[in-house]
Scaffold this motif. Sequence first.
Motif, PDB file in Angstrom:
ATOM      1  N   TYR A  33       1.220   2.377  -0.777  1.00 27.19           N
ATOM      2  CA  TYR A  33       0.802   2.436   0.626  1.00 27.19           C
ATOM      3  C   TYR A  33       1.130   1.129   1.344  1.00 27.19           C
ATOM      4  CZ  TYR A  33      -2.055   3.454   4.724  1.00 27.19           C
ATOM      5  OH  TYR A  33      -2.475   3.685   6.000  1.00 27.19           O
ATOM      6  N   ARG A  36       4.782   0.981   2.147  1.00 25.82           N
ATOM      7  CA  ARG A  36       5.074   1.832   3.293  1.00 25.82           C
ATOM      8  C   ARG A  36       4.748   1.094   4.599  1.00 25.82           C
ATOM      9  NH1 ARG A  36       3.120   6.964   5.087  1.00 25.82           N
ATOM     10  NH2 ARG A  36       1.189   6.895   3.906  1.00 25.82           N
ATOM     11  N   TYR A  52       7.526   8.025  -2.548  1.00 24.74           N
ATOM     12  CA  TYR A  52       7.020   8.090  -3.932  1.00 24.74           C
ATOM     13  C   TYR A  52       8.030   8.667  -4.930  1.00 24.74           C
ATOM     14  CZ  TYR A  52       2.661   6.305  -2.162  1.00 24.74           C
ATOM     15  OH  TYR A  52       1.727   5.486  -1.589  1.00 24.74           O
ATOM     16  N   PRO A  53       8.707   9.763  -4.571  1.00 22.08           N
ATOM     17  CA  PRO A  53       9.753  10.231  -5.506  1.00 22.08           C
ATOM     18  C   PRO A  53      10.860   9.187  -5.690  1.00 22.08           C
ATOM     19  CG  PRO A  53       9.195  11.973  -3.956  1.00 22.08           C
ATOM     20  CD  PRO A  53       8.509  10.731  -3.475  1.00 22.08           C
ATOM     21  N   ARG A  56       9.707   6.517  -8.119  1.00 15.63           N
ATOM     22  CA  ARG A  56       9.749   7.025  -9.498  1.00 15.63           C
ATOM     23  C   ARG A  56      11.175   7.056 -10.032  1.00 15.63           C
ATOM     24  NH1 ARG A  56       5.206   9.255 -11.631  1.00 15.63           N
ATOM     25  NH2 ARG A  56       3.512   8.713 -10.231  1.00 15.63           N
ATOM     26  N   TRP A  68      -0.611  -0.030 -13.369  1.00 15.75           N
ATOM     27  CA  TRP A  68      -1.843   0.290 -12.630  1.00 15.75           C
ATOM     28  C   TRP A  68      -2.777  -0.915 -12.697  1.00 15.75           C
ATOM     29  CZ3 TRP A  68      -2.749   4.587  -9.737  1.00 15.75           C
ATOM     30  CH2 TRP A  68      -1.875   5.667  -9.902  1.00 15.75           C
ATOM     31  N   ARG A  74     -10.391   0.070  -6.319  1.00 13.99           N
ATOM     32  CA  ARG A  74      -9.627   1.311  -6.555  1.00 13.99           C
ATOM     33  C   ARG A  74      -8.413   1.021  -7.418  1.00 13.99           C
ATOM     34  NH1 ARG A  74     -10.052   3.799  -1.206  1.00 13.99           N
ATOM     35  NH2 ARG A  74      -7.841   3.429  -0.866  1.00 13.99           N
ATOM     36  N   ASN A  75      -8.067   1.988  -8.224  1.00 13.44           N
ATOM     37  CA  ASN A  75      -6.883   1.835  -9.065  1.00 13.44           C
ATOM     38  C   ASN A  75      -5.631   2.075  -8.246  1.00 13.44           C
ATOM     39  OD1 ASN A  75      -7.140   0.997 -11.683  1.00 13.44           O
ATOM     40  ND2 ASN A  75      -7.946   2.968 -12.386  1.00 13.44           N
ATOM     41  N   LYS A  76      -4.705   1.098  -8.306  1.00  8.90           N
ATOM     42  CA  LYS A  76      -3.474   1.230  -7.520  1.00  8.90           C
ATOM     43  C   LYS A  76      -2.276   0.945  -8.418  1.00  8.90           C
ATOM     44  CE  LYS A  76      -5.797   0.085  -3.311  1.00  8.90           C
ATOM     45  NZ  LYS A  76      -6.130  -0.901  -2.307  1.00  8.90           N
ATOM     46  N   ARG A  77      -1.200   1.601  -8.110  1.00  9.49           N
ATOM     47  CA  ARG A  77       0.008   1.389  -8.918  1.00  9.49           C
ATOM     48  C   ARG A  77       0.903   0.390  -8.199  1.00  9.49           C
ATOM     49  NH1 ARG A  77       3.371   6.167 -11.674  1.00  9.49           N
ATOM     50  NH2 ARG A  77       4.588   4.876 -13.059  1.00  9.49           N
TER      51      ARG A  77
ATOM     52  N   ASP B  27      -0.458  11.243 -13.320  1.00  7.57           N
ATOM     53  CA  ASP B  27       0.068   9.998 -12.773  1.00  7.57           C
ATOM     54  C   ASP B  27       0.445  10.158 -11.296  1.00  7.57           C
ATOM     55  OD1 ASP B  27       0.729   7.318 -13.509  1.00  7.57           O
ATOM     56  OD2 ASP B  27       2.817   7.856 -13.134  1.00  7.57           O
ATOM     57  N   ILE B  28       1.158  11.240 -11.004  1.00  4.75           N
ATOM     58  CA  ILE B  28       1.604  11.480  -9.618  1.00  4.75           C
ATOM     59  C   ILE B  28       0.391  11.737  -8.715  1.00  4.75           C
ATOM     60  CG2 ILE B  28       2.888  13.068  -8.110  1.00  4.75           C
ATOM     61  CD1 ILE B  28       4.873  13.467 -10.425  1.00  4.75           C
ATOM     62  N   ALA B  30      -2.688  10.765  -9.112  1.00  4.19           N
ATOM     63  CA  ALA B  30      -3.483   9.548  -8.912  1.00  4.19           C
ATOM     64  C   ALA B  30      -2.865   8.682  -7.821  1.00  4.19           C
ATOM     65  CB  ALA B  30      -3.553   8.770 -10.223  1.00  4.19           C
ATOM     66  N   GLU B  31      -1.536   8.606  -7.834  1.00  7.58           N
ATOM     67  CA  GLU B  31      -0.850   7.782  -6.838  1.00  7.58           C
ATOM     68  C   GLU B  31      -0.939   8.418  -5.444  1.00  7.58           C
ATOM     69  OE1 GLU B  31       3.226   6.896  -7.788  1.00  7.58           O
ATOM     70  OE2 GLU B  31       3.019   4.943  -6.832  1.00  7.58           O
ATOM     71  N   GLU B  34      -4.422   7.986  -4.091  1.00 10.29           N
ATOM     72  CA  GLU B  34      -4.652   6.620  -3.624  1.00 10.29           C
ATOM     73  C   GLU B  34      -4.016   6.424  -2.246  1.00 10.29           C
ATOM     74  OE1 GLU B  34      -5.371   3.002  -2.764  1.00 10.29           O
ATOM     75  OE2 GLU B  34      -3.233   3.405  -2.958  1.00 10.29           O
ATOM     76  N   ASP B  35      -2.805   6.950  -2.081  1.00  9.14           N
ATOM     77  CA  ASP B  35      -2.103   6.813  -0.804  1.00  9.14           C
ATOM     78  C   ASP B  35      -2.856   7.531   0.316  1.00  9.14           C
ATOM     79  OD1 ASP B  35       0.737   6.043   0.373  1.00  9.14           O
ATOM     80  OD2 ASP B  35       0.196   7.999   1.184  1.00  9.14           O
ATOM     81  N   PHE B  73       9.119  15.651  -6.178  1.00 11.97           N
ATOM     82  CA  PHE B  73       9.004  14.905  -7.439  1.00 11.97           C
ATOM     83  C   PHE B  73       9.769  15.559  -8.585  1.00 11.97           C
ATOM     84  CE2 PHE B  73       5.371  13.393  -5.047  1.00 11.97           C
ATOM     85  CZ  PHE B  73       5.355  12.042  -5.348  1.00 11.97           C
TER      86      PHE B  73
END
Lengths: 132, 333
Positions: A33, A36, A52-53, A56, A68, A74-77, B27-28, B30-31, B34-35, B73
């Motif tokens: 985020y 972005r 996001y795609p 990845r 992560w 909050r958990n963020k990647r 995994d997807i 969760a992301e 979060e977004d 995805f």
Amino acid sequence: METEVFENLRLELRRGSLTIAVLAQLRTELYGYALRKALADYGLAIDENTLYPLLRRLETQGLLVSHWREEEKRNKRFYRLSPQGEIILYQLLNEHEAMHAAIDRIMAPNLPPQAVSITEPEIDTQEKEQLQ
Amino acid sequence: MTKPSTDLIDRYLQAVGFWLPRDQKQDILAELSEDLRSQLEDREEELGRALTESEVADLLKKRGRPIFVAGQFLPQQNLIGPALYPIYVLVLKIVALCYLIPWLVVWLGILIFNRAQSATHLSGEWHSLGTLWTIVFTQFGIITLVFAVIDRVSVKSPCGSDWDPRKLPKIKIETPVKRRYNAVCGIIFGIFGLVWLLAIPDYPFLIIGPAAYLVKGAPIWMTVYWPMVALAVAGIFEHVVRLLRPDLTWFPPTFNFATTLLSAWIVNALLHTQTYVLPIGPQGAGVASAVNLSLLITSGVLAVCCAVGLVVYGWQAIREIRRSMQPAALHMA
């Protein structure tokens, strides 16, 4: 019809540039985020369904690394550029620059001297007028 | 109590998750979660209040349908890749042109003939048309499946870099000399053919050899003989026109279409008779049945050839007539 053609070509043009922008922005670690928002602040808004795609895919190709981590409860990647990604980024930037310079040279004889750069939005209008 | 925004987001994520591959799903999601929550928080901070359910719904709507979001995805897949696709389309066209269109034309011919003969129920014809569609889908399905398998397993693509430009076919140019030569040969062989055809009634061994002493022509030949002579004369006429007026590009296909139509009429008459020769004596009965069977099979093959010919010449004739009606400048282009 004309708008549709333009839209398709614009998307085609954007696709490669977005990859470069994402790689360049991720020289510093960011989560999705925040990335972005950072890109949007620079004038390059990117749809989350694209971002996001893309992240990845770039990670699968070994250009990004991610993990992560908890931040603000909050958990963020978080993503950042890998050493291999750094090499590829500079190769892509060189390629982009060479292409940009070539287009500038192609366009230069047909345009007034003050409007050589193709990055300025008003050039599109001028170019359109010339074609008509 | 669950916040309306949380409930909607969870439902949205569940719907997205349905389409995601199992190994990446958590995994997807969760992301994405979060977004979404970050975006929601930002919006709430801007407004200074919690978002209503409809505002959250709007936000999710902007993201797109769950199936679309999940689709981004997934790896981009195609059944038949760009390397094989042109060959696949070509094979489908060949099957359609050589099998399905003749089948349809023959079916239409039978339908018209049966309608003219009697006013029986249409159920038989409709049933056979249903069979045609089954065959169409089966054939197209099998071809698609074969190409999909080739696309998956082929290591060496036909569009790879291992090819030699020197092996490309030479450009086909029909020079005026060659064209005249072909037309003259056509006239000479056409005259030979006509003489041969005119001699057959008096010398039947010219067509059936020694069997002429055992069998004789059935009455059907009285019906189709002169149309066959007309076809032979038409063939000579066509080559004469080709020789004298090579500029009339629309003429050969149009003329061929007309002569194929006449051929189709002859073949139709032959197919409905099924008796082409009669035994002269008791010893000729076996020969007669063998000749009748072979001519029936030949007529069937000719019927298919006529059907293909009608389609091909019809298409060529329309194309050439349209071209001849266009201005000369477009011809050059």
